[in-house]
Design an enzyme around this catalytic site. Sequence first.
Site, short mmCIF file in Angstrom:
data_model
loop_
_atom_site.label_atom_id
_atom_site.label_comp_id
_atom_site.label_asym_id
_atom_site.label_seq_id
_atom_site.Cartn_x
_atom_site.Cartn_y
_atom_site.Cartn_z
N HIS A 136 0.83 -1.21 0.00
CA HIS A 136 0.00 0.00 0.00
C HIS A 136 0.86 1.26 0.00
O HIS A 136 2.05 1.21 0.31
CB HIS A 136 -0.92 0.02 1.23
CG HIS A 136 -2.12 -0.87 1.10
ND1 HIS A 136 -2.06 -2.22 1.38
CD2 HIS A 136 -3.39 -0.61 0.72
CE1 HIS A 136 -3.26 -2.76 1.17
NE2 HIS A 136 -4.08 -1.81 0.77
N LYS A 140 -0.96 5.08 4.65
CA LYS A 140 -1.90 4.18 5.33
C LYS A 140 -1.46 3.98 6.78
O LYS A 140 -0.28 3.72 7.03
CB LYS A 140 -1.94 2.84 4.58
CG LYS A 140 -2.95 1.86 5.12
CD LYS A 140 -3.05 0.65 4.19
CE LYS A 140 -4.02 -0.38 4.73
NZ LYS A 140 -5.35 0.16 4.98
P1 NAD Z 1 -7.83 9.92 4.71
O1 NAD Z 1 -6.92 10.18 5.86
O2 NAD Z 1 -7.51 10.55 3.38
O3 NAD Z 1 -9.32 10.41 5.09
C1 NAD Z 1 -9.89 10.26 6.35
C2 NAD Z 1 -10.82 11.43 6.56
O4 NAD Z 1 -11.55 11.24 7.78
C3 NAD Z 1 -10.08 12.78 6.69
O5 NAD Z 1 -10.64 13.75 5.83
C4 NAD Z 1 -10.29 13.14 8.16
O6 NAD Z 1 -10.29 14.54 8.41
C5 NAD Z 1 -11.65 12.50 8.41
N1 NAD Z 1 -11.97 12.37 9.82
C6 NAD Z 1 -11.14 12.14 10.88
N2 NAD Z 1 -11.84 12.14 12.02
C7 NAD Z 1 -13.13 12.37 11.69
C8 NAD Z 1 -14.32 12.49 12.44
N3 NAD Z 1 -14.33 12.37 13.78
N4 NAD Z 1 -15.49 12.71 11.79
C9 NAD Z 1 -15.51 12.86 10.44
N5 NAD Z 1 -14.39 12.77 9.67
C10 NAD Z 1 -13.22 12.52 10.29
O7 NAD Z 1 -7.96 8.34 4.58
P2 NAD Z 1 -8.45 7.48 3.32
O8 NAD Z 1 -7.29 7.08 2.49
O9 NAD Z 1 -9.60 8.16 2.67
O10 NAD Z 1 -8.95 6.15 4.07
C11 NAD Z 1 -9.98 6.19 5.03
C12 NAD Z 1 -10.23 4.79 5.57
O11 NAD Z 1 -10.74 3.96 4.53
C13 NAD Z 1 -9.00 4.07 6.12
O12 NAD Z 1 -9.38 3.28 7.24
C14 NAD Z 1 -8.58 3.18 4.96
O13 NAD Z 1 -7.84 2.04 5.39
C15 NAD Z 1 -9.94 2.78 4.43
N6 NAD Z 1 -9.99 2.33 3.04
C16 NAD Z 1 -10.89 1.34 2.78
C17 NAD Z 1 -11.08 0.91 1.48
C18 NAD Z 1 -12.12 -0.14 1.21
O14 NAD Z 1 -12.32 -0.55 0.05
N7 NAD Z 1 -12.85 -0.61 2.24
C19 NAD Z 1 -10.34 1.48 0.43
C20 NAD Z 1 -9.43 2.49 0.73
C21 NAD Z 1 -9.28 2.93 2.04
#
Ligand code: NAD
Length: 249
Positions: A136, A140
């Site tokens: 990744h 992450k």
């Molecule tokens: P990122 O850090 O870019 O985004 C996370 C967002 O959440 C940020 O904008 C942050 O400000 C916000 N946030 C933090 N605390 C918050 C709160 N209390 N309330 C509302 N928003 C809040 O991360 P990302 O790359 O977008 O990944 C997010 C999650 O999704 C991770 O856990 C990642 O592992 C997961 N993910 C899952 C898949 C899937 O297919 N299931 C794919 C990619 C990423």
Amino acid sequence: MAGSGLIQVGVVGARGRMGQQVVQTITDAHTCELRAAVDQGDDLNLLNDCDVIVDFTTPEVVMATLEHCIAQGVHCVVGTTGFDEDRLAQLRTWLAAAPGVNVLVAPNFGIGAVLMMQFAQLAAPYFESVEIIELHHPDKVDAPSGTARRTAELIAHARDERGVGRSPDSTTQEIPGARGAQVADVRVHSVRARGLVAHQEVIFGGQGETLTIRHDSMDRSSFMPGVLLAVESIATHPGLTVGLDSFLS
Ligand code: NAD
């Protein structure tokens, strides 16, 4: 559904890498209307009138959001990773007190990734050895990935059912971490490198042969068809569902 007949969707983590894509996908979808886009510091009550919320935030904050939304009668589609059995049990407890509310926790919304997990599960009993390598981007925060954890659990379950033991391993001297993390009896190795998005290899080994099953997400848009499918279908999948598999028909 409101008066428009469109599914009212709230996106949590809307300014994040995944959240921004989800906001665009929901805005473009003919079946949905973007009702709320919330991020850190916003009031969770903004989500109360949604039919479905989509959460891509962090393992630290996701449970508080889910507790709130379940209590408000809002279905939840969860992409945030870091869910273990304790967390799933907590969700089941909250859902038991909120009949009619449904939650999907999907470690991977990529259709190809879901199929990769199914193929790995199918191959699992037929090989003596199995290890997983997940790769990744370096931003992450959790390792191993939710997809790797889920794949390891599915493989271990398939092997247990057929009485296949642990992969052979004669290691007696080891620098800590050299053999990866052990997840449900399967070794998982995590690579973090700039330029990568989300990738996974499952390597099976048997007498005189190996089988490698590999999936690559080249772009975060690869997750969006699965997210939209989940938003459109969550109302008909009662209670807690783990993994997108049962949404594919
Ligand atoms: P990122 O850090 O870019 O985004 C996370 C967002 O959440 C940020 O904008 C942050 O400000 C916000 N946030 C933090 N605390 C918050 C709160 N209390 N309330 C509302 N928003 C809040 O991360 P990302 O790359 O977008 O990944 C997010 C999650 O999704 C991770 O856990 C990642 O592992 C997961 N993910 C899952 C898949 C899937 O297919 N299931 C794919 C990619 C990423």
